[in-house]
Structures are given as C-alpha cells and as structure tokens.
Design a protein around this motif. Structure first.
Motif, PDB file in Angstrom:
ATOM      1  N   ASP A  97     -12.362 -29.355  -2.418  1.00 51.59           N
ATOM      2  CA  ASP A  97     -12.278 -29.663  -0.987  1.00 51.59           C
ATOM      3  C   ASP A  97     -10.951 -29.166  -0.443  1.00 51.59           C
ATOM      4  O   ASP A  97      -9.926 -29.229  -1.130  1.00 51.59           O
ATOM      5  CB  ASP A  97     -12.431 -31.158  -0.723  1.00 51.59           C
ATOM      6  CG  ASP A  97     -12.758 -31.428   0.745  1.00 51.59           C
ATOM      7  OD1 ASP A  97     -13.944 -31.379   1.109  1.00 51.59           O
ATOM      8  OD2 ASP A  97     -11.816 -31.660   1.541  1.00 51.59           O
ATOM      9  N   ASP A  98     -10.975 -28.682   0.785  1.00 50.68           N
ATOM     10  CA  ASP A  98      -9.750 -28.127   1.370  1.00 50.68           C
ATOM     11  C   ASP A  98      -8.786 -29.221   1.812  1.00 50.68           C
ATOM     12  O   ASP A  98      -7.653 -28.949   2.181  1.00 50.68           O
ATOM     13  CB  ASP A  98     -10.088 -27.193   2.544  1.00 50.68           C
ATOM     14  CG  ASP A  98     -10.909 -27.852   3.630  1.00 50.68           C
ATOM     15  OD1 ASP A  98     -11.259 -29.044   3.488  1.00 50.68           O
ATOM     16  OD2 ASP A  98     -11.213 -27.174   4.623  1.00 50.68           O
ATOM     17  N   ARG A 138     -17.439 -40.028  13.019  1.00 55.09           N
ATOM     18  CA  ARG A 138     -18.646 -39.187  13.018  1.00 55.09           C
ATOM     19  C   ARG A 138     -19.876 -40.025  12.681  1.00 55.09           C
ATOM     20  O   ARG A 138     -20.280 -40.874  13.452  1.00 55.09           O
ATOM     21  CB  ARG A 138     -18.483 -38.000  12.090  1.00 55.09           C
ATOM     22  CG  ARG A 138     -17.335 -37.097  12.540  1.00 55.09           C
ATOM     23  CD  ARG A 138     -17.503 -35.701  12.027  1.00 55.09           C
ATOM     24  NE  ARG A 138     -17.199 -35.596  10.619  1.00 55.09           N
ATOM     25  CZ  ARG A 138     -17.648 -34.637   9.831  1.00 55.09           C
ATOM     26  NH1 ARG A 138     -18.425 -33.692  10.312  1.00 55.09           N
ATOM     27  NH2 ARG A 138     -17.310 -34.579   8.561  1.00 55.09           N
ATOM     28  N   CYS A 157     -24.738 -44.264  11.460  1.00 59.14           N
ATOM     29  CA  CYS A 157     -26.022 -44.894  11.139  1.00 59.14           C
ATOM     30  C   CYS A 157     -26.574 -44.338   9.838  1.00 59.14           C
ATOM     31  O   CYS A 157     -26.865 -43.139   9.749  1.00 59.14           O
ATOM     32  CB  CYS A 157     -27.047 -44.615  12.235  1.00 59.14           C
ATOM     33  SG  CYS A 157     -26.563 -45.238  13.818  1.00 59.14           S
ATOM     34  N   GLN A 198     -18.267 -43.232   8.734  1.00 59.27           N
ATOM     35  CA  GLN A 198     -18.372 -42.191   7.703  1.00 59.27           C
ATOM     36  C   GLN A 198     -17.206 -42.257   6.718  1.00 59.27           C
ATOM     37  O   GLN A 198     -17.393 -42.012   5.524  1.00 59.27           O
ATOM     38  CB  GLN A 198     -18.434 -40.810   8.378  1.00 59.27           C
ATOM     39  CG  GLN A 198     -18.614 -39.650   7.404  1.00 59.27           C
ATOM     40  CD  GLN A 198     -19.142 -38.391   8.075  1.00 59.27           C
ATOM     41  OE1 GLN A 198     -19.787 -38.434   9.114  1.00 59.27           O
ATOM     42  NE2 GLN A 198     -18.873 -37.259   7.470  1.00 59.27           N
ATOM     43  N   VAL A 253     -11.715 -22.912  -0.562  1.00 57.57           N
ATOM     44  CA  VAL A 253     -12.372 -21.646  -0.877  1.00 57.57           C
ATOM     45  C   VAL A 253     -12.094 -20.670   0.258  1.00 57.57           C
ATOM     46  O   VAL A 253     -12.439 -20.931   1.414  1.00 57.57           O
ATOM     47  CB  VAL A 253     -13.886 -21.838  -1.068  1.00 57.57           C
ATOM     48  CG1 VAL A 253     -14.594 -20.493  -1.164  1.00 57.57           C
ATOM     49  CG2 VAL A 253     -14.149 -22.675  -2.315  1.00 57.57           C
ATOM     50  N   ASP A 284     -24.922 -30.028   6.139  1.00 56.40           N
ATOM     51  CA  ASP A 284     -24.639 -29.387   7.427  1.00 56.40           C
ATOM     52  C   ASP A 284     -24.438 -27.876   7.331  1.00 56.40           C
ATOM     53  O   ASP A 284     -24.609 -27.173   8.324  1.00 56.40           O
ATOM     54  CB  ASP A 284     -23.376 -29.999   8.057  1.00 56.40           C
ATOM     55  CG  ASP A 284     -23.682 -31.215   8.935  1.00 56.40           C
ATOM     56  OD1 ASP A 284     -24.805 -31.759   8.820  1.00 56.40           O
ATOM     57  OD2 ASP A 284     -22.810 -31.618   9.721  1.00 56.40           O
ATOM     58  N   GLY A 300     -26.310 -36.553   8.606  1.00 54.59           N
ATOM     59  CA  GLY A 300     -25.886 -37.035   7.290  1.00 54.59           C
ATOM     60  C   GLY A 300     -27.062 -37.543   6.476  1.00 54.59           C
ATOM     61  O   GLY A 300     -27.154 -37.282   5.269  1.00 54.59           O
ATOM     62  N   ASN A 301     -27.975 -38.243   7.127  1.00 54.72           N
ATOM     63  CA  ASN A 301     -29.140 -38.760   6.396  1.00 54.72           C
ATOM     64  C   ASN A 301     -30.001 -37.613   5.869  1.00 54.72           C
ATOM     65  O   ASN A 301     -30.491 -37.662   4.740  1.00 54.72           O
ATOM     66  CB  ASN A 301     -29.957 -39.683   7.295  1.00 54.72           C
ATOM     67  CG  ASN A 301     -29.219 -40.992   7.589  1.00 54.72           C
ATOM     68  OD1 ASN A 301     -28.776 -41.673   6.670  1.00 54.72           O
ATOM     69  ND2 ASN A 301     -29.058 -41.322   8.859  1.00 54.72           N
TER      70      ASN A 301
HETATM   71  C1  LIG Z   1     -20.338 -37.622  16.740  1.00 54.49           C
HETATM   72  C2  LIG Z   1     -21.192 -37.507  15.523  1.00 54.49           C
HETATM   73  C3  LIG Z   1     -22.007 -38.572  15.166  1.00 54.49           C
HETATM   74  C4  LIG Z   1     -22.821 -38.490  14.055  1.00 54.49           C
HETATM   75  N1  LIG Z   1     -23.590 -39.551  13.722  1.00 54.49           N
HETATM   76  C5  LIG Z   1     -24.352 -39.504  12.614  1.00 54.49           C
HETATM   77  C6  LIG Z   1     -25.078 -40.639  12.185  1.00 54.49           C
HETATM   78  O1  LIG Z   1     -25.023 -41.698  12.813  1.00 54.49           O
HETATM   79  N2  LIG Z   1     -25.830 -40.537  11.057  1.00 54.49           N
HETATM   80  C7  LIG Z   1     -25.878 -39.387  10.330  1.00 54.49           C
HETATM   81  O2  LIG Z   1     -26.566 -39.348   9.314  1.00 54.49           O
HETATM   82  N3  LIG Z   1     -25.169 -38.290  10.687  1.00 54.49           N
HETATM   83  C8  LIG Z   1     -24.417 -38.333  11.803  1.00 54.49           C
HETATM   84  N4  LIG Z   1     -23.646 -37.249  12.138  1.00 54.49           N
HETATM   85  C9  LIG Z   1     -23.699 -36.041  11.302  1.00 54.49           C
HETATM   86  C10 LIG Z   1     -22.835 -36.159  10.028  1.00 54.49           C
HETATM   87  O3  LIG Z   1     -21.500 -36.444  10.369  1.00 54.49           O
HETATM   88  C11 LIG Z   1     -22.908 -34.854   9.267  1.00 54.49           C
HETATM   89  O4  LIG Z   1     -24.253 -34.478   9.130  1.00 54.49           O
HETATM   90  C12 LIG Z   1     -22.288 -34.975   7.873  1.00 54.49           C
HETATM   91  O5  LIG Z   1     -20.899 -35.152   7.945  1.00 54.49           O
HETATM   92  C13 LIG Z   1     -22.579 -33.723   7.044  1.00 54.49           C
HETATM   93  O6  LIG Z   1     -22.009 -33.856   5.797  1.00 54.49           O
HETATM   94  P1  LIG Z   1     -21.569 -32.582   4.969  1.00 54.49           P
HETATM   95  O7  LIG Z   1     -20.971 -33.132   3.714  1.00 54.49           O
HETATM   96  O8  LIG Z   1     -22.694 -31.631   4.888  1.00 54.49           O
HETATM   97  O9  LIG Z   1     -20.458 -31.847   5.845  1.00 54.49           O
HETATM   98  P2  LIG Z   1     -18.999 -32.373   6.260  1.00 54.49           P
HETATM   99  O10 LIG Z   1     -18.982 -33.832   6.426  1.00 54.49           O
HETATM  100  O11 LIG Z   1     -18.573 -31.536   7.388  1.00 54.49           O
HETATM  101  O12 LIG Z   1     -18.107 -32.038   4.983  1.00 54.49           O
HETATM  102  C14 LIG Z   1     -17.747 -30.735   4.651  1.00 54.49           C
HETATM  103  C15 LIG Z   1     -16.563 -30.787   3.706  1.00 54.49           C
HETATM  104  O13 LIG Z   1     -16.260 -29.476   3.255  1.00 54.49           O
HETATM  105  C16 LIG Z   1     -14.876 -29.259   3.307  1.00 54.49           C
HETATM  106  N5  LIG Z   1     -14.682 -27.812   3.447  1.00 54.49           N
HETATM  107  C17 LIG Z   1     -15.004 -27.043   4.519  1.00 54.49           C
HETATM  108  N6  LIG Z   1     -14.681 -25.759   4.285  1.00 54.49           N
HETATM  109  C18 LIG Z   1     -14.164 -25.710   3.034  1.00 54.49           C
HETATM  110  C19 LIG Z   1     -13.628 -24.648   2.221  1.00 54.49           C
HETATM  111  N7  LIG Z   1     -13.580 -23.383   2.654  1.00 54.49           N
HETATM  112  N8  LIG Z   1     -13.169 -24.944   0.989  1.00 54.49           N
HETATM  113  C20 LIG Z   1     -13.204 -26.233   0.540  1.00 54.49           C
HETATM  114  N9  LIG Z   1     -13.696 -27.260   1.262  1.00 54.49           N
HETATM  115  C21 LIG Z   1     -14.161 -27.005   2.500  1.00 54.49           C
HETATM  116  C22 LIG Z   1     -14.418 -30.090   4.510  1.00 54.49           C
HETATM  117  O14 LIG Z   1     -13.061 -30.445   4.448  1.00 54.49           O
HETATM  118  C23 LIG Z   1     -15.300 -31.324   4.389  1.00 54.49           C
HETATM  119  O15 LIG Z   1     -14.715 -32.295   3.555  1.00 54.49           O
HETATM  120  C24 LIG Z   1     -22.824 -37.313  13.263  1.00 54.49           C
HETATM  121  C25 LIG Z   1     -22.002 -36.251  13.604  1.00 54.49           C
HETATM  122  C26 LIG Z   1     -21.182 -36.345  14.710  1.00 54.49           C
HETATM  123  C27 LIG Z   1     -20.299 -35.197  15.045  1.00 54.49           C
END
Ligand SMILES: Cc1cc2nc3c(=O)[nH]c(=O)nc-3n(C[C@H](O)[C@H](O)[C@H](O)COP(=O)(O)OP(=O)(O)OC[C@H]3O[C@@H](n4cnc5c(N)ncnc54)[C@H](O)[C@@H]3O)c2cc1C
Lengths: 514, 65
Positions: A52-53, A62, A65, A123, A148, A302, A315-316
């Motif tokens: 992780d960066d 974020r 739910c 979150q 990365v 995502d 997230g779900n």
């Molecule tokens: C306002 C808002 C409300 C939301 N509400 C909900 C909700 O109620 N329920 C729900 O399920 N979802 C919700 N979401 C969506 C949810 O936040 C995301 O779907 C979720 O965070 C996705 O998880 P992820 O691990 O795929 O990505 P992320 O959480 O974005 O994690 C990506 C990780 O990768 C790391 N990273 C990025 N690039 C690099 C790199 N080059 N090298 C190393 N590490 C890197 C980042 O630092 C981060 O830690 C909401 C989003 C927002 C913006």
C-alpha cells in the motif's frame, strides 16, 4: 469523538537489499478490498504480499453501510462480529417528499439469520479491524509505504517505491486492488467505460448528540434544502452522515468551506451544536472494465468498477469480488483447479458489477433527472406517491446492496425453493448451537437434508437436523435435498436426489476440470 | 399480442371527451404533468410487461413513423 489514525508498521522491504523470489500473489492496495483479499487467500492457505502506498487506514469515512452479505464475509475473515458490535444496526428507511413522509421500508426480511440487514460503520473502523487481522496473519506480508509506480503486465513485474528507495517484485498473479483511480489500470491503458454524473454532492460527517432513530432518512426537495435531495444516517460515536445534493453547477472548492457547509447543515438539523468531522464534495460515476482478468493481472474492487454510493454497492460489491476470487485463485495455485476458474470469476463479477451499476445508475437518474421528460416523470412519481402505493415503488432513493444470483448453468430441481437456487448465496439458518453460514466453507460442502449424502473426496458433508427455517429455505415441499455449496457459500448445484457421480461431476466443473 | 388494440371502450366518443375535459383549465405544463401521472397510473394498472412493451412500441410508431 474524532478518530485517531495510527501509523501502520513500516519495515524495510527485502527487495531493497537482494532480489526477492517470485511470489505467488502480490496484492496492490490495502483498502477494504485488498485487505479482505489477503485474508481470504490466507483462509484458503495461500500467502500473499500486500502493498500500500500509505501507512494509515482510510482518511475520512467514505463507506458507512455494510450489507448482510459483507458482514457474513467479514465474519469468515474474523472481523464480522467486531463490525456488528461497534456498528449501528438499522433496518428501517424513510423517504420524504417536501414536508411529508411518502413511505418507509423495512430491510429486516425475516428472522433466522445471524447477521442483520445492514450496519453503519465508518470505513476507517472496518479497515482498522481488517488491518489488525492482516498484521496477525503469518501468511500475509503487509508492506505499508510501498507504492507501485509501474508494472510490466506480461511477466508480471512491479516497480515499487519506498521511503528508502525502489525495488522490483515478480509475481505469478498481481491483484490490482488499488481503487477507483487505479494506477495499474491507467498504466495498462485499459478503457474504463461508463457514465459520469455532473451533479455535485456535499458529503459530511458531523458529530452531534441527537436522538433521531437509527434509520436511513432520505428527502426529495425538503424545505431545509429546496429543490435538492438530502440523506441522514447514523454512525457510531455520535457521528452522523449527511449527503446534500448541490446541483451540477456548484463550485466544489467553495462548497467545502466551513462557512458554506455549517449553515446548510444547521438548516437541516435545526441547530449549530455540532462539529464537522469530515467534509467532501463529490460527483459520481458508474463505470467498469470490460474484463476483470487480464492474463496474470486481476482487477478487484473499485479498480474494476465504480458506482455512485446511493445503494452502498461500492465496498459491498468489492467484498463480493473478493469472495468470488479467493477460493478459486488459491485452488489454482495449489494445482487443484484449472485456469478456467479465472474466467468464471470474470463472468460472475462482471455480471455482479452490471447489476450494481444498473441499480446505482437508475437511482442517480431518479435523484438528478435531466430537464424535460425525465424530470416530468420523476416529479409525477413523487406527487403520486403520497396517495398511490405503486408510485412509492417507483420512487428511487437507493436500492440497497444485495448479492446477485449468478446465472449458473447447473443442476437444479424446480420442486425446491427459489431463495436457494444455484447461483444464490446460501441462505443462513439457525442450527442446533450455531448458524448454518458458519459451517459453510472454506471447503465445498454437501448439505444433506433428509437425504443420505454420497461420500466424495474433498467435499465435507453437513447433515444438520431439520428445522422450519431449513425446510422453508432449502426444501419447500420436497422431502429431501442435496445442495452443493461452494467455498464462497454460494449454492453451486442442488438435487432432490443425486448419486456420487452427479455430485463429482459438479465438483469437477467447479474447479474448471470438466 | 398481449396488448388490446381492438376497441375496448363501451362508449368511445364519451371516453375521448372525458379525456379532453380532464385537461380543461390546465396550462400546457400542467397538461404535460397530468399526462405523465396518467401514464404511470395506467401502466401500473396494466402491469403486464409484455403488454406495456407493445404499448410503448405502438406509441413510438404513432409518434415517429
Ligand atoms: C462518499 C462515499 C460514500 C460511500 N459509501 C459507501 C457505503 O456506504 N457502502 C459501500 O459499500 N461503499 C461505499 N462507498 C464506496 C467505497 O468507499 C469503495 O467502494 C471502497 O473503498 C473500495 O475499496 P477498494 O479497496 O477497492 O479501494 P480503496 O478503498 O480506494 O483502496 C485502494 C487502496 O490502494 C492504495 N493504492 C492506490 N494506488 C496504489 C499504488 N500505486 N501502490 C500501492 N497502493 C496503492 C490506496 O492507498 C488505498 O489504500 C462510498 C464511497 C464514497 C466516496
């Protein structure tokens, strides 16, 4: 109370001093998806390197739910109960138009499930619990502050930057869990097609003492925020989530300023006795990659798909990706499965993403109708909703995340109930001294109800005493059934009777060997 | 064919006159809103997806031949 971010332990990566051996799996990104991915693989005995960066969990809340399915997955990863304990359990949603309530829904469908329909939990708490589990797991090599910077996807090979310099990592599989702005997706120049909504939303978490009930409350055109929509949701520690629609022409910089935010919220909650915990202005997108599997580089969460947040499907949905990939990749690396299992991941999760995108897009459309006929029907629906129940079904303030039923081509028997048809998550049910869901996975399970189960290598037989919940969810009027339940707790096939050969054939198909 | 396209009104002229009368006194914008509400109400009454799809197609042909 404000959340205190702790630094995660940084250690010098071995690759800075000597070339590292090729790893089985490198996971890029330790958001909820990457963390869960590492834990799920470890549950199946598969180690990984997790990069992780950053060295902190999510700044700002974020996701809040978390769905029943996510809680079941998190329980398998060892943190589900912490989430339920800390979170705010809710099941009632109320929707208002102007100054009156037009309808309420109750997500608590029936009893006999261990997990509630939803909990609200910031979150950063979920990531904190997952991070602790990751740090305690000897199969996971977690490397905070390892960014990365480049990838050669064919090998695949990663160029990783740390505070102490750069190094190279090779892996058999790279799991891109690097979020909505995925660097890996960008470097590989993959098209991320879909729709961008221009509408801006103010999203704020505030701390206040309030005795509003733990319900989801959504307003169309409320008196305190004319012409727009608003959402209020309770989180633990007296934190409340507020979403306010601002229009497409709002200036995000200006709208983030406390002197703009505070009066808006004051009009909503009726006083100024609150503290801003986190404020952000968003516009939302619904997009996905055409394919999630690109040779040895696999996109999860995502990085593969994004949705607007009104159905809590980001997230779900990402955790469901993890669920669909972990057991397959572990079996492939252990030599138990063929590469075909990765195509199955791709097919199932692009299907799931489409369902999530469809739902989220429709909600966003309803909330932000284009001028003309879209607005005409939207307003008409809301005007009818007070009087006509059918219009309440059309009023769309969010269709909350539920797992999809995969379109499996698998043996089924029409005599058995629809809730447990192949492709669905196996419905939970109480068992003597526990819960069915707890007994499912990490191996395939043959659930034998009122039937003798054939013995098959690598399949655990579960033959619980029948009760009403089991009958209702798995048998209907049939006297007995055999259900093959995959390691991800999804029903893979079912029969009213089957012999060993029929079940074995389905097991082979599950591992991509037939 | 799920959609009834044969005459189904007891008194077609009377029904048509009633529709026009319902719009009397409405501005053009209100007439549009009225029509939208009416479409939603009648679509729900019909319910059947196939019949609705045929109705949408027929209306489309009548609008953009
Ligand atoms: C306002 C808002 C409300 C939301 N509400 C909900 C909700 O109620 N329920 C729900 O399920 N979802 C919700 N979401 C969506 C949810 O936040 C995301 O779907 C979720 O965070 C996705 O998880 P992820 O691990 O795929 O990505 P992320 O959480 O974005 O994690 C990506 C990780 O990768 C790391 N990273 C990025 N690039 C690099 C790199 N080059 N090298 C190393 N590490 C890197 C980042 O630092 C981060 O830690 C909401 C989003 C927002 C913006």
């Amino acid at each position: 109370m404000a959340y205190e971010h702790r630094r995660l332990p940084y250690r010098r990566a071995p690759g800075l001093d000597a070339p590292e051996p090729c790893h089985d799996v490198v996971i890029v990104g330790a958001g909820p998806v990457g963390l869960a991915m590492a834990l799920d693989l470890a549950n199946h005995g598969q180690g990984s390197v997790l990069l992780d960066d950053n060295d902190r969990v999510s700044i700002g809340s974020r996701a809040i739910c978390w769905s029943k399915r996510s809680l079941e997955i998190l329980a398998r990863l060892g943190v589900g109960h912490r989430c339920v304990e800390k979170g705010v359990t809710w099941h009632v949603g109320r929707t208002f138009h102007r100054d009156r309530e037009i309808f309420a829904f109750d997500l608590l469908p029936e009893d006999g499930h261990e997990m509630p329909a939803f909990v609200n939990l910031q979150q950063y708490h979920v990531e904190e619990y997952l991070t602790e589990a990751v740090l305690a797991n000897p199969l996971i090599d977690f490397r905070p502050l390892n960014r990365v910077a480049a990838i050669r996807p064919a090998l695949p090979e990663l160029y990783v930057q740390t505070p102490e310099g750069s190094y190279t990592l090779q892996a058999r599989y790279v799991l891109a869990c690097d979020g909505a702005r995925s660097a890996i997706r960008t470097i590989m120049r993959l098209e991320f097609a879909g729709e961008l909504f221009e509408e801006r939303f103010l999203i704020a978490d505030i701390e206040m003492k309030a005795d509003f009930p733990p319900e989801r409350r959504f307003w169309f055109e409320p008196p305190f925020h004319p012409g727009q929509s608003a959402l209020l949701h309770k989180q633990p520690d007296n934190i409340w989530r507020i979403d306010l629609q601002l229009g497409w022409d709002a200036d995000p910089e200006a709208e983030r300023a406390p002197e703009r935010v505070i009066p808006r919220i004051e009009r909503m909650v009726g006083h100024r006795d609150f503290r801003l915990d986190w404020v952000s202005v968003y516009s939302f997108q619904c997009r996905r990659l055409d394919r999630f599997v690109h040779g040895p580089v696999i996109f999860v969460g995502d990085s593969a798909h994004v949705v607007s947040p009104f159905g809590a499907r980001g997230g779900n949905g990402g955790l469901q990706d993890v669920d669909a990939l972990g057991w397959r990749l572990a079996a492939l690396l252990a030599g138990r499965a063929s590469e075909r299992v990765l195509s199955a991941y791709d097919a199932e999760r692009t299907f799931g993403a489409d369902e999530n995108i469809r739902n989220s897009t429709r909600t966003t459309r309803f909330m932000t109708p284009a001028d003309g006929v879209e607005r005409l029907y939207r307003d008409s629906t809301l005007a009818l909703a007070a009087e006509a129940p059918f219009a309440r079904a059309l009023a769309n303030s969010g269709r909350l995340s539920r797992p999809c039923t995969y379109p499996l081509d698998a043996p089924d028997d029409p005599a058995l109930p629809a809730t447990s048809r192949p492709g669905s998550v196996a419905p939970d049910a109480p068992l003597e001294g526990g819960w069915l869901m707890r007994q499912l996975g990490p191996d395939p399970v043959l659930l034998a109800l009122g039937r003798e189960a054939p013995r098959i290598d690598g399949v655990r037989i579960l033959a619980p005493a029948l009760n009403d919940h089991l009958r209702q969810r798995y048998l209907g009027n049939a006297p007995g059934a055999l259900c093959l339940i995959r390691p991800d707790q999804v029903v893979g096939a079912r029969w009213t009777t089957a012999d060993a050969a029929a079940v074995s054939h389905e097991i082979d198909r599950m591992w991509g060997r037939a | 064919m799920k959609l009834v396209t044969e005459p189904n009104f007891a008194d077609p002229d009377e029904t048509y006159a009633r529709l026009l009368a319902a719009h009397s006194g409405l501005s053009e914008a209100e007439s549009h809103a009225f029509n939208a509400a009416l479409v939603l109400i009648l679509m729900n009454h019909i319910g059947d997806d196939a019949a609705i799809a045929e109705a949408l197609a027929l209306a489309h042909r009548a609008t953009k031949p």
